[in-house]
Design a protein around this motif. Structure first.
Motif, PDB file in Angstrom:
ATOM      1  N   THR A   1       1.821  25.884  71.745  1.00 21.68           N
ATOM      2  CA  THR A   1       1.710  24.808  70.766  1.00 21.68           C
ATOM      3  C   THR A   1       3.015  24.701  69.989  1.00 21.68           C
TER       4      THR A   1
ATOM      5  N   PRO B   1       4.334  22.911  76.466  1.00 19.12           N
ATOM      6  CA  PRO B   1       3.856  22.916  75.073  1.00 19.12           C
ATOM      7  C   PRO B   1       3.152  21.630  74.681  1.00 19.12           C
ATOM      8  N   ARG B   2       2.171  21.764  73.835  1.00 22.49           N
ATOM      9  CA  ARG B   2       1.429  20.601  73.332  1.00 22.49           C
ATOM     10  C   ARG B   2       1.806  20.293  71.886  1.00 22.49           C
TER      11      ARG B   2
ATOM     12  N   ILE C   1      -2.576  28.632  74.689  1.00 24.45           N
ATOM     13  CA  ILE C   1      -1.675  27.594  75.183  1.00 24.45           C
ATOM     14  C   ILE C   1      -0.420  27.614  74.318  1.00 24.45           C
TER      15      ILE C   1
ATOM     16  N   ILE D   1      -6.422  27.446  72.377  1.00 26.03           N
ATOM     17  CA  ILE D   1      -6.508  26.033  72.691  1.00 26.03           C
ATOM     18  C   ILE D   1      -7.500  25.308  71.794  1.00 26.03           C
TER      19      ILE D   1
ATOM     20  N   ASP E   1       1.327  25.999  81.209  1.00 26.20           N
ATOM     21  CA  ASP E   1       1.315  24.603  80.758  1.00 26.20           C
ATOM     22  C   ASP E   1       2.482  24.355  79.820  1.00 26.20           C
TER      23      ASP E   1
END
Length: 487
Positions: free
Chosen positions: A108, A486-487, A106, A121, A484
């Motif tokens: 980050t 960014p987290r 993912i 993740i 997705d």
């Protein structure tokens, strides 16, 4: 010295945060099947058919492969169920970590720098056995397989050193692990009520060589072997059901993959003090080049090409290059600094500027040359391009030899157009990047994401419709997620 490599374009936080995935619906005409039968579609291929994305096979990716999208669209013209060997994992398996398996990649955000980059993740899952009815499967996509490993039973055999062809992602749903083959299982399904098939194999016959920096020639399939194996695999599918028609995809150019474009050739930042120290270390090397040039052993152009010079700011990195004149007998290694025509592989982003083997004096890219497996030189890029051209020629010839039953799907051309900025849906483009929402590649930099798979499915649909007078409705790519945020 520790290098912190940033993917600069991922820092456009305002742009990323404002992205949405709400796009207009396309208009479709009344669907018809034409002269083809889509009652039971069988798909055979590698990771592209399986829906491998973000460095892992996981539920969302598996259910968003072009094969699944195509089959769903074909329901409008009489298509039936399309069963996949469910991986039953939200995160899949990317690699082993210190605490166990890690899942898919993912984006980050580093809280200290604000830089965004791919990372696992968190917890993932070791692939388990498929619990469904293997006799009802439609999708025989297996990540990592070549034409050879699609044809040999060892692909699903035990994981032992003497069996390098082992592939757990086939073994888990193989009809008879250690005895059956991917092509054999797909052909059996086609013979058992199958009416149409897709075939997309051959990419891994060159991809494995390329992502390893063209450092292991032993894994690059020869032209003769490729043609023989292609004809054997495709012939088996055609012979399984004399009435079934099929769509065959070719091999995309590797130059379009972010895996070879995310790390720039001048990715090495140095202070003036670091540059001065590094230059002192190469003074003898540069002087030696001048001497061999004066002796007529190399040209002035090669001397300049090989000369190593650092400065404050962004720098090219020192790398091995086997294509240089061999001067090792004179004590001069075959090294130079990277050039704009070189293509670094994605793993170099975490290896560049790092200490090698615990020796603080050896810094990869400065005092320790970047190894062959991290870079594609122009000569290696040309070799790979020529190989893909040859392989695609064999694929085209095989399709033309069975023109009454097969149609070619030119995915190579599609991705070239993506690279040129010529592909869109509803006015929203698809780009050859990993940046959401328009980026068409998943975070491993090699495999398309779900939105790009929808464009690929539409290409299959277009060619099938043209060939057999069908009118399978096209999918709306904008209904499918890109990467997705960014987290």
């Amino acid at each position: 010295m520790k290098l912190l490599y940033k993917l600069r374009y991922l820092l456009l936080a305002a742009l990323v945060v404002s992205c949405t995935y709400e796009f207009p619906e396309p208009q479709i005409e009344q669907p018809t099947s034409g002269s083809a039968d889509f009652t039971r579609i069988i798909s055979v291929g590698n990771s592209l058919t399986a829906g491998f994305m973000d460095g892992a096979l996981y539920n969302r990716g598996q259910q968003s492969s072009f094969a699944v999208i195509l089959a769903e669209q074909a329901r409008a013209v009489g298509g039936g169920d399309f069963n996949v060997p469910s991986i039953n994992s939200e995160n899949g398996f990317f690699q082993m970590g210190p605490q166990g398996p890690l899942g898919r990649l993912i984006l980050t955000v580093n809280p200290n720098t604000g830089a965004a980059a791919p990372a696992p993740i968190g917890a993932g899952d070791i692939p388990g056995d498929y619990a469904g009815n293997k006799a009802e499967l439609n999708n025989f996509g297996v990540p990592g397989i070549t034409l050879l490993t699609a044809l040999i039973p060892q692909t699903g055999g035990p994981a032992v050193p003497e069996n390098p062809a082992y592939n757990r992602l086939y073994e888990r749903f193989a009809s008879n692990p250690g005895t059956s083959t991917v092509i054999g299982d797909a052909a059996a399904a086609l013979a058992n009520g199958g009416t149409f098939f897709t075939f997309w194999l051959g990419s891994n016959d060159v991809l494995g060589y390329a992502i390893g920096g063209a450092s292991n020639p032993a894994i690059l399939t020869s032209d003769t072997d490729f043609q023989q194996r292609l004809n054997a695999a495709l012939g088996t599918m055609l012979q399984a059901n004399a009435d079934a028609k099929g769509a065959v995809a070719n091999i995309p150019s590797l130059s379009v993959l972010p895996y070879f474009t995310l790390v720039p050739w001048n990715a090495l930042p140095l202070s003036q003090e670091q540059a001065t120290q590094a230059n002192a270390g190469y003074a003898a090397y540069n002087a030696g080049l001048a001497q061999v040039r004066a002796a007529g052993l190399i040209t002035a152009q090669e001397e300049e090409y090989r000369r190593i010079q650092f400065q404050a700011g962004q720098n090219a990195f020192v790398m091995d290059d086997e294509n240089l004149t061999n001067l090792t007998a004179l004590g001069l290694p075959s090294i130079r600094q990277s050039k704009s025509a070189d293509r670094a592989t994605l793993p170099l982003s975490s290896a560049l500027g790092q200490v090698v083997g615990g020796n603080q004096a050896l810094i990869r890219g400065i005092s320790f040359p970047v190894e062959d497996q991290f870079v594609l030189t122009p000569e290696e890029q040309e070799e790979i391009s020529n190989k893909i051209t040859a392989f695609n020629g064999f694929i085209n010839a095989a399709v033309q030899a069975n023109n009454d039953r097969l149609v070619l799907v030119d995915v190579n051309n599609l991705l070239d157009r993506v690279l040129a900025g010529q592909v869109s849906s509803g006015g929203v483009g698809l780009t050859a990047s990993i940046v959401p929402p328009n980026g068409g590649f998943s975070l491993d930099g090699v495999h398309p994401n779900a939105r790009a798979h929808a464009f690929v499915a539409n290409l299959f649909i277009d060619r099938i419709n043209e060939k057999w007078g069908s009118n399978i409705p096209r999918a709306n790519p904008n209904e499918f997620m890109g990467n997705d945020l960014p987290r």
